[in-house]
Design a protein around this motif. Structure first.
Motif, short mmCIF file in Angstrom:
data_model
loop_
_atom_site.label_atom_id
_atom_site.label_comp_id
_atom_site.label_asym_id
_atom_site.label_seq_id
_atom_site.Cartn_x
_atom_site.Cartn_y
_atom_site.Cartn_z
N ARG A 162 -0.23 9.31 4.32
CA ARG A 162 0.74 8.47 3.62
C ARG A 162 0.39 6.98 3.71
O ARG A 162 1.26 6.12 3.84
CB ARG A 162 2.16 8.70 4.16
CG ARG A 162 2.64 10.13 3.99
CD ARG A 162 4.02 10.33 4.58
NE ARG A 162 4.44 11.72 4.47
CZ ARG A 162 5.12 12.23 3.44
NH1 ARG A 162 5.47 11.44 2.44
NH2 ARG A 162 5.45 13.50 3.41
N ARG A 208 -0.32 12.36 -5.25
CA ARG A 208 0.40 12.79 -4.05
C ARG A 208 -0.53 13.51 -3.08
O ARG A 208 -0.38 13.39 -1.85
CB ARG A 208 1.57 13.70 -4.44
CG ARG A 208 2.42 14.14 -3.25
CD ARG A 208 3.78 14.61 -3.68
NE ARG A 208 4.56 13.53 -4.24
CZ ARG A 208 5.24 12.66 -3.51
NH1 ARG A 208 5.24 12.73 -2.18
NH2 ARG A 208 5.94 11.70 -4.10
N GLY A 244 -2.51 6.32 -1.97
CA GLY A 244 -2.57 7.42 -2.93
C GLY A 244 -3.00 6.98 -4.31
O GLY A 244 -2.89 7.74 -5.27
N ARG A 263 1.14 3.41 -3.61
CA ARG A 263 2.19 4.15 -2.90
C ARG A 263 3.21 4.61 -3.92
O ARG A 263 3.33 4.03 -4.99
CB ARG A 263 2.87 3.25 -1.86
CG ARG A 263 1.96 2.84 -0.71
CD ARG A 263 2.72 2.02 0.31
NE ARG A 263 1.88 1.63 1.44
CZ ARG A 263 2.31 0.94 2.48
NH1 ARG A 263 3.58 0.55 2.54
NH2 ARG A 263 1.48 0.62 3.46
N TRP A 303 -2.32 10.91 -1.20
CA TRP A 303 -1.33 10.24 -0.35
C TRP A 303 -1.10 11.03 0.94
O TRP A 303 -1.07 10.46 2.03
CB TRP A 303 -0.05 10.08 -1.15
CG TRP A 303 1.16 9.60 -0.41
CD1 TRP A 303 2.26 10.33 -0.08
CD2 TRP A 303 1.41 8.27 0.07
NE1 TRP A 303 3.18 9.54 0.58
CE2 TRP A 303 2.68 8.27 0.68
CE3 TRP A 303 0.68 7.10 0.05
CZ2 TRP A 303 3.24 7.14 1.26
CZ3 TRP A 303 1.24 5.96 0.63
CH2 TRP A 303 2.50 5.99 1.23
#
Length: 522
Positions: free
Chosen positions: A377, A369, A380, A338, A372
């Motif tokens: 989310r 990203r 990542g 993360r 991710w």
């Protein structure tokens, strides 16, 4: 008898390299494991930071560090000085006491008043002070820190009357650029051209006359708070960091002023009282750790003083929450699943860095990203430089030419192997031996041969006129094998001329190089 050319060609063809195999001779073994009970006691620092934001204690950043000034009393020789000990404004009928006088000399410890006296302990040494040269109209007091710190407020305690005008400035880039934090003047309009309480254009700092009165003539204070007590702000957020972070702090004393008592004593106008003097320069703050540490150690560049101080505020964070860096400003190499975040100082959320799922085959990972966002989310992380013959985002796949050993956990260093043959049974036929094997992977074979995964027989050549020619195969071990096919019987043969090596991971690269170069594989 002469052998026909066709037969010779066929024999030569049959003797070609038939395969690379790794074989495992199985042996039953037992071992007793005695369970060992262990008790893990979590360190106090881990408990304080466990699952929540934490911060090192506040302290005086100037304590144990060197302050710099433009001048010092008695730098070249003994110098006279006088001062008034009036600590409050006298009433109309009260008189001021007379001035007290003495001499200073920077080279005599008992008469020296160096800048370091401002940053010693105000409790242990309440009567030490720094004093400028006599006649100094402007002075600069500067604290240079070895790294970034959080600054919350400043307290100056003067021995001389407080300045009629002064400016507080800070730098966040080790003195290359400066920003004004506050203006202090007996008359803000006259000195700085702004009304009291109004911000100066472009700078944004305001001016106050609260701390610029001539009384008291000694022990007068100047106090600056970096944040208003009525203003709620996350101390680890970007706005607070921009406002509170410093590498240098500077106070410019622009106008000195006499003690009003001087005018009440005939002949006092000629006394040497035209100087600045400061008892304490207290810079309250803490180590900058973004909410991921509760104590710090000396940072690179710290110059220890001769004094041993227990309350020293150091600048290198001892990071928790899987973070790293002098200020816990990034995640540790294997915890980038993360994006890094500072902790939340208002609600206490830790925002710990999360470990990448590399199955034990990588030492680091990086954050993507794009991945991710693609995973909503949730994850990542991408594993870097997968080891142990693995590949993939999570090092979850074996490299081409390697297979997954189902008897080993996926996290084991030897879970991906080059080839594998399990020996199921071995039979001594007298003139030869026959070994029943289960082929798991064939790296290479002649195009005209059809060795497949599964159960087959392999025939070590046992005896010749030269004695035993069979390769040594130890039960329970693994081997890389390159043998040949007997042109008469079609049997897969190995002898002392065959390539038979105990398997070890370092052979993997060598074999892949041979296959690429000589066998046109991969």
């Amino acid at each position: 008898m002469r052998i026909p050319a066709a037969t010779q060609r066929r024999r030569s063809f049959r003797m070609r390299l038939w395969s690379f195999l790794v074989i495992e001779l199985l042996v039953c073994a037992s071992s007793s494991l005695t369970p060992v009970a262990s008790v893990f006691i979590e360190p106090a620092a881990e408990r304080r930071c466990s699952g929540r934001a934490c911060n090192p204690r506040m302290g005086n950043l100037a304590l144990g560090r060197v302050l710099s000034t433009r001048s010092v009393c008695g730098f070249n020789s003994s110098e006279p000085f006088c001062f008034y000990k009036q600590t409050f404004a006298p009433r109309s009928r009260e008189s001021c006491p007379a001035a007290k006088c003495g001499r200073c000399h920077a080279g005599v410890p008992s008469r020296a008043h160096p800048p370091s006296a401002m940053s010693d302990s105000s409790f242990r040494h309440p009567d030490t002070w720094w004093q400028s040269a006599e006649g100094a109209t402007e002075e600069t007091l500067q604290l240079d820190l070895e790294t970034e710190f959080l600054f919350t407020h400043l307290i100056l305690v003067f021995r001389s009357p407080r300045p009629a005008a002064m400016v507080l400035e800070r730098s966040q880039d080790r003195g290359r650029t400066w920003k004004t934090l506050g203006y202090f003047a007996r008359n803000c309009k006259e000195v700085f051209g702004v009304a009291e309480g109004s911000p100066v254009e472009e700078v944004g700092a305001t001016c106050t006359s609260k701390y610029s009165g001539a009384f008291p003539c000694t022990r007068g204070e100047v106090i600056y708070r970096a944040l208003s007590p009525w203003h709620s702000m996350d101390p680890y957020g970007p706005a607070a960091q921009d406002q509170l972070m410093i590498t240098n702090l500077r106070v410019r004393l622009l106008q000195n002023q006499p003690c009003p008592c001087q005018a009440k004593h005939p002949g006092a106008a000629v006394l040497p009282v035209n100087h600045y003097a400061v008892y304490d320069f207290i810079v309250k703050g803490s180590c900058l750790c973004n909410g991921h540490a509760d104590h710090c150690e000396p940072a690179s560049g710290y110059q220890p003083t001769q004094q041993k101080l227990n309350n020293m505020v150091h600048g290198k964070c001892v990071c928790r929450h899987n973070t790293a860096g002098d200020h816990c400003e990034r995640c540790t190499p294997l915890h980038n699943d993360r994006p890094w975040q500072a902790a939340n100082g208002i609600i206490g959320t830790a925002h710990e860095c999360q470990k990448c799922k590399c199955n034990g085959h990588a030492r680091s990972c990086h954050f993507s990203r794009g991945l991710w966002l693609a995973t909503g989310r949730r994850s990542g992380g991408v594993c870097d430089d997968c080891r142990h013959n693995t590949e993939g985002r999570y090092c979850q796949n074996c490299k081409k030419g390697f297979y997954r050993d189902s008897s080993r956990p996926k996290t084991a260093p030897d879970s991906c192997k080059l080839v594998m043959v399990k020996v199921m049974a071995a039979h001594d036929k007298g003139s030869h031996a026959e070994v029943e094997v289960k082929v798991k992977k064939v790296l290479y074979q002649d195009p005209h041969m059809k060795i497949q995964r599964g159960n087959i027989s392999m025939y070590p050549e046992s005896w010749t006129a030269q004695g035993c020619t069979c390769p040594i195969l130890n039960p329970g071990s693994e081997y890389v094998v390159a043998g040949h096919e007997d042109w008469k019987t079609g049997r897969l043969m190995v002898n002392t001329k065959s390539f038979v090596k105990p398997w070890k991971p370092s052979l993997g690269r060598t074999l892949l190089h041979i296959l690429r170069k000589h066998c046109n594989r991969w």
